[in-house]
Design a protein around this motif. Structure first.
Motif, PDB file in Angstrom:
ATOM      1  N   LEU A 158       0.821  -1.217   0.000  1.00 50.39           N
ATOM      2  CA  LEU A 158       0.000   0.000   0.000  1.00 50.39           C
ATOM      3  C   LEU A 158       0.852   1.263   0.000  1.00 50.39           C
ATOM      4  CD1 LEU A 158      -2.994  -0.766   2.369  1.00 50.39           C
ATOM      5  CD2 LEU A 158      -2.997  -0.523  -0.104  1.00 50.39           C
ATOM      6  N   HIS A 159       1.843   1.319   0.878  1.00 47.22           N
ATOM      7  CA  HIS A 159       2.693   2.512   0.944  1.00 47.22           C
ATOM      8  C   HIS A 159       3.505   2.699  -0.347  1.00 47.22           C
ATOM      9  CE1 HIS A 159       1.605   3.674   4.921  1.00 47.22           C
ATOM     10  NE2 HIS A 159       2.047   2.563   5.471  1.00 47.22           N
ATOM     11  N   VAL A 217       1.092   9.010  21.418  1.00 45.40           N
ATOM     12  CA  VAL A 217       2.132   8.040  21.752  1.00 45.40           C
ATOM     13  C   VAL A 217       3.285   8.145  20.768  1.00 45.40           C
ATOM     14  CG1 VAL A 217       2.653   5.569  21.872  1.00 45.40           C
ATOM     15  CG2 VAL A 217       0.574   6.463  22.929  1.00 45.40           C
ATOM     16  N   ILE A 218       2.968   8.277  19.490  1.00 43.88           N
ATOM     17  CA  ILE A 218       4.009   8.333  18.470  1.00 43.88           C
ATOM     18  C   ILE A 218       4.838   9.600  18.589  1.00 43.88           C
ATOM     19  CG2 ILE A 218       4.399   8.547  15.971  1.00 43.88           C
ATOM     20  CD1 ILE A 218       1.901   6.713  15.671  1.00 43.88           C
ATOM     21  N   THR A 219       4.200  10.721  18.861  1.00 44.85           N
ATOM     22  CA  THR A 219       4.936  11.985  18.921  1.00 44.85           C
ATOM     23  C   THR A 219       5.448  12.304  20.310  1.00 44.85           C
ATOM     24  OG1 THR A 219       2.907  13.239  19.285  1.00 44.85           O
ATOM     25  CG2 THR A 219       3.631  12.969  17.000  1.00 44.85           C
ATOM     26  N   LEU A 270       8.325  -0.667  10.556  1.00 48.29           N
ATOM     27  CA  LEU A 270       9.078  -1.911  10.476  1.00 48.29           C
ATOM     28  C   LEU A 270      10.556  -1.621  10.658  1.00 48.29           C
ATOM     29  CD1 LEU A 270       7.443  -3.595   7.330  1.00 48.29           C
ATOM     30  CD2 LEU A 270       7.001  -4.107   9.741  1.00 48.29           C
ATOM     31  N   ASP A 271      11.240  -2.489  11.385  1.00 53.66           N
ATOM     32  CA  ASP A 271      12.687  -2.325  11.527  1.00 53.66           C
ATOM     33  C   ASP A 271      13.351  -2.742  10.218  1.00 53.66           C
ATOM     34  OD1 ASP A 271      13.763  -5.233  11.736  1.00 53.66           O
ATOM     35  OD2 ASP A 271      12.092  -5.180  13.160  1.00 53.66           O
ATOM     36  N   LYS A 272      14.614  -2.366  10.079  1.00 53.75           N
ATOM     37  CA  LYS A 272      15.355  -2.565   8.834  1.00 53.75           C
ATOM     38  C   LYS A 272      15.379  -4.034   8.399  1.00 53.75           C
ATOM     39  CE  LYS A 272      19.923  -1.685   6.865  1.00 53.75           C
ATOM     40  NZ  LYS A 272      21.256  -1.152   7.124  1.00 53.75           N
ATOM     41  N   THR A 273      15.667  -4.926   9.314  1.00 49.78           N
ATOM     42  CA  THR A 273      15.771  -6.350   8.991  1.00 49.78           C
ATOM     43  C   THR A 273      14.435  -6.903   8.512  1.00 49.78           C
ATOM     44  OG1 THR A 273      17.526  -6.602  10.620  1.00 49.78           O
ATOM     45  CG2 THR A 273      16.422  -8.614   9.906  1.00 49.78           C
ATOM     46  N   THR A 274      13.357  -6.558   9.219  1.00 51.69           N
ATOM     47  CA  THR A 274      12.026  -7.036   8.838  1.00 51.69           C
ATOM     48  C   THR A 274      11.627  -6.476   7.479  1.00 51.69           C
ATOM     49  OG1 THR A 274      11.402  -7.203  11.165  1.00 51.69           O
ATOM     50  CG2 THR A 274       9.605  -7.150   9.565  1.00 51.69           C
ATOM     51  N   GLU A 332       6.098   7.146  -5.209  1.00 50.94           N
ATOM     52  CA  GLU A 332       7.446   6.589  -5.272  1.00 50.94           C
ATOM     53  C   GLU A 332       8.116   6.780  -3.914  1.00 50.94           C
ATOM     54  OE1 GLU A 332      11.345   8.055  -7.396  1.00 50.94           O
ATOM     55  OE2 GLU A 332      10.075   6.986  -8.852  1.00 50.94           O
ATOM     56  N   ARG A 333       8.483   5.674  -3.285  1.00 50.76           N
ATOM     57  CA  ARG A 333       9.114   5.730  -1.964  1.00 50.76           C
ATOM     58  C   ARG A 333      10.267   4.736  -1.888  1.00 50.76           C
ATOM     59  NH1 ARG A 333       3.414   6.162   0.905  1.00 50.76           N
ATOM     60  NH2 ARG A 333       3.416   8.396   1.323  1.00 50.76           N
ATOM     61  N   THR A 334      11.260   5.110  -1.103  1.00 52.22           N
ATOM     62  CA  THR A 334      12.384   4.208  -0.862  1.00 52.22           C
ATOM     63  C   THR A 334      11.999   3.186   0.197  1.00 52.22           C
ATOM     64  OG1 THR A 334      13.331   5.527   0.922  1.00 52.22           O
ATOM     65  CG2 THR A 334      14.040   6.075  -1.346  1.00 52.22           C
ATOM     66  N   GLN A 335      12.816   2.172   0.289  1.00 56.54           N
ATOM     67  CA  GLN A 335      12.603   1.133   1.288  1.00 56.54           C
ATOM     68  C   GLN A 335      12.632   1.734   2.695  1.00 56.54           C
ATOM     69  OE1 GLN A 335      14.324  -2.715   0.291  1.00 56.54           O
ATOM     70  NE2 GLN A 335      15.284  -2.731   2.305  1.00 56.54           N
ATOM     71  N   ILE A 336      13.532   2.675   2.927  1.00 57.49           N
ATOM     72  CA  ILE A 336      13.638   3.310   4.247  1.00 57.49           C
ATOM     73  C   ILE A 336      12.370   4.105   4.568  1.00 57.49           C
ATOM     74  CG2 ILE A 336      14.879   5.091   5.556  1.00 57.49           C
ATOM     75  CD1 ILE A 336      17.425   4.134   4.055  1.00 57.49           C
ATOM     76  N   GLN A 337      11.847   4.837   3.580  1.00 59.22           N
ATOM     77  CA  GLN A 337      10.623   5.612   3.795  1.00 59.22           C
ATOM     78  C   GLN A 337       9.443   4.691   4.106  1.00 59.22           C
ATOM     79  OE1 GLN A 337      10.829   7.596  -0.022  1.00 59.22           O
ATOM     80  NE2 GLN A 337      11.239   9.582   0.962  1.00 59.22           N
ATOM     81  N   ILE A 338       9.328   3.608   3.372  1.00 58.83           N
ATOM     82  CA  ILE A 338       8.228   2.674   3.597  1.00 58.83           C
ATOM     83  C   ILE A 338       8.372   1.988   4.949  1.00 58.83           C
ATOM     84  CG2 ILE A 338       7.115   0.560   2.774  1.00 58.83           C
ATOM     85  CD1 ILE A 338       7.828   1.502  -0.084  1.00 58.83           C
ATOM     86  N   ALA A 339       9.587   1.650   5.331  1.00 65.18           N
ATOM     87  CA  ALA A 339       9.815   1.035   6.643  1.00 65.18           C
ATOM     88  C   ALA A 339       9.340   1.960   7.756  1.00 65.18           C
ATOM     89  CB  ALA A 339      11.289   0.692   6.825  1.00 65.18           C
ATOM     90  N   ALA A 340       9.650   3.251   7.638  1.00 65.68           N
ATOM     91  CA  ALA A 340       9.230   4.216   8.663  1.00 65.68           C
ATOM     92  C   ALA A 340       7.710   4.329   8.706  1.00 65.68           C
ATOM     93  CB  ALA A 340       9.865   5.581   8.393  1.00 65.68           C
ATOM     94  N   LEU A 341       7.077   4.422   7.545  1.00 64.79           N
ATOM     95  CA  LEU A 341       5.621   4.525   7.500  1.00 64.79           C
ATOM     96  C   LEU A 341       4.941   3.266   8.033  1.00 64.79           C
ATOM     97  CD1 LEU A 341       5.193   6.147   3.982  1.00 64.79           C
ATOM     98  CD2 LEU A 341       4.576   7.197   6.179  1.00 64.79           C
TER      99      LEU A 341
END
Length: 158
Positions: free
Chosen positions: A44-45, A141-143, A62-66, A50-59
């Motif tokens: 979905l993200h 909680v997030i902020t 998810l941690d880097k490995t996952t 157009e998003r990088t893997q790092i951007q999608i992980a943050a959204l």
């Protein structure tokens, strides 16, 4: 010795239990189309823009490995692929294939159904209030304060 008196419900525990139960229901339902909640979230993200893997992980929280293993699996199944970014030659984006787009659409209908079923016990006006409160709590909680991280110990002097 006695335990301290609880004066407020264990909100963290209740939210964790509810989240765990809903995640299990969602995972079971998405398994019918061969996806996991993580895969659906990444698809979905990636479809939104157009998003990088790092951007999608943050959204996706998810941690880097996952994230790496999730994208590896999406690539293996032909649902997504890593491609060079159109705007930054150094960056690689996650591009969803046509097969992945169709799978994400089908999976989103399942996600919507599971969420509707989970909220069905609430009258419509209570449902809106509940979702608003839950969203506000999540945003707070997030902020809120971030966990303290310790500096890594260096094994060699620089």
């Amino acid at each position: 010795m006695s335990a301290p008196e609880r004066t407020v419900l264990d909100v963290s525990g209740l939210l964790n239990e509810a989240g765990h139960a809903l995640t299990n229901r969602l995972a079971t339902a998405l398994a019918e189309v061969g996806l996991t909640p993580r895969m659906q979230c990444v698809l979905l993200h990636a479809l939104e823009e157009e998003r990088t893997q790092i951007q999608i992980a943050a959204l996706s929280r998810l941690d880097k490995t996952t994230m790496v293993s999730t994208v590896d699996e999406l690539e293996r199944r032909g649902l997504a692929e890593r491609r060079p970014s159109a705007t930054d030659r150094r960056a690689r984006i996650i591009a969803v294939t046509e097969k992945g787009r169709l799978a994400a659409g089908e999976a989103q209908r399942i996600v919507d159904r599971v969420h509707d079923e989970a909220l069905a016990a609430f009258p419509p006006d209570s449902r809106a209030a509940f979702l608003s409160i839950l969203e506000a709590l999540g945003n707070d909680v997030i902020t809120g304060p971030q966990p303290v991280r310790r500096a890594r110990a260096s094994s060699a002097p620089r």
